[in-house]
Design a protein around this motif. Structure first.
Motif, PDB file in Angstrom:
ATOM      1  N   ASP A  52       6.223  65.952 107.315  1.00  0.00           N
ATOM      2  CA  ASP A  52       5.948  67.060 106.117  1.00  0.00           C
ATOM      3  C   ASP A  52       5.529  67.779 106.590  1.00  0.00           C
ATOM      4  O   ASP A  52       4.911  68.407 107.995  1.00  0.00           O
ATOM      5  CB  ASP A  52       4.650  66.557 105.055  1.00  0.00           C
ATOM      6  N   SER A  53       5.370  68.944 106.198  1.00  0.00           N
ATOM      7  CA  SER A  53       4.648  70.330 106.813  1.00  0.00           C
ATOM      8  C   SER A  53       3.487  70.276 105.428  1.00  0.00           C
ATOM      9  O   SER A  53       3.540  70.521 104.581  1.00  0.00           O
ATOM     10  CB  SER A  53       5.460  71.438 106.636  1.00  0.00           C
ATOM     11  N   TYR A  54       2.187  70.479 106.620  1.00  0.00           N
ATOM     12  CA  TYR A  54       0.649  70.102 105.631  1.00  0.00           C
ATOM     13  C   TYR A  54       0.589  72.282 104.680  1.00  0.00           C
ATOM     14  O   TYR A  54       1.009  73.220 105.552  1.00  0.00           O
ATOM     15  CB  TYR A  54       0.037  70.705 106.760  1.00  0.00           C
ATOM     16  N   GLN A  55       0.657  71.840 103.744  1.00  0.00           N
ATOM     17  CA  GLN A  55       0.255  72.995 102.716  1.00  0.00           C
ATOM     18  C   GLN A  55      -1.400  72.425 101.956  1.00  0.00           C
ATOM     19  O   GLN A  55      -1.066  71.391 101.683  1.00  0.00           O
ATOM     20  CB  GLN A  55       1.312  72.953 101.447  1.00  0.00           C
ATOM     21  N   ILE A  56      -1.807  73.473 101.786  1.00  0.00           N
ATOM     22  CA  ILE A  56      -3.275  73.530 101.471  1.00  0.00           C
ATOM     23  C   ILE A  56      -2.950  72.671  99.331  1.00  0.00           C
ATOM     24  O   ILE A  56      -2.672  73.842  99.208  1.00  0.00           O
ATOM     25  CB  ILE A  56      -3.883  75.071 101.672  1.00  0.00           C
TER      26      ILE A  56
END
Length: 92
Positions: A52-56
């Protein structure tokens, strides 16, 4: 001495536990924080490694809080394998 123009990667800190049968199980420490857009791997509910790609957001923050996020697929897979061994030992 570190050259400023070179890229470095630190060896991850390893965590371990000794099972009742005396076997020592080790795994890389999970990341404790990421910046928005950072790529990471995590251990999913199925026990596999997922990218995944970190999103807040709540989902990504919960993955970090649970201690199952890693910077590499290999680290997530090592952690998942360690959890399976620990769970199998407890279940006996």
């Amino acid at each position: 001495f570190f050259a400023k123009e070179e890229e470095y990667r630190r060896k991850p800190k390893m965590l371990s536990v000794t099972l009742a049968n005396g076997e020592v199980v080790s795994w890389p420490e999970a990341v404790k924080e990421l910046s928005s857009g950072d790529d990471y791997w995590y251990i999913g509910a199925s026990g596999g490694a997922h990218f995944d790609s970190y999103q807040i957001c709540n989902t990504d923050n919960e993955i970090i809080r649970m201690g199952v996020a890693h910077l590499t697929k290999e680290a997530a897979e090592q952690h998942a394998a360690a959890l399976r061994k620990i769970n199998n030992q407890v279940a006996k």
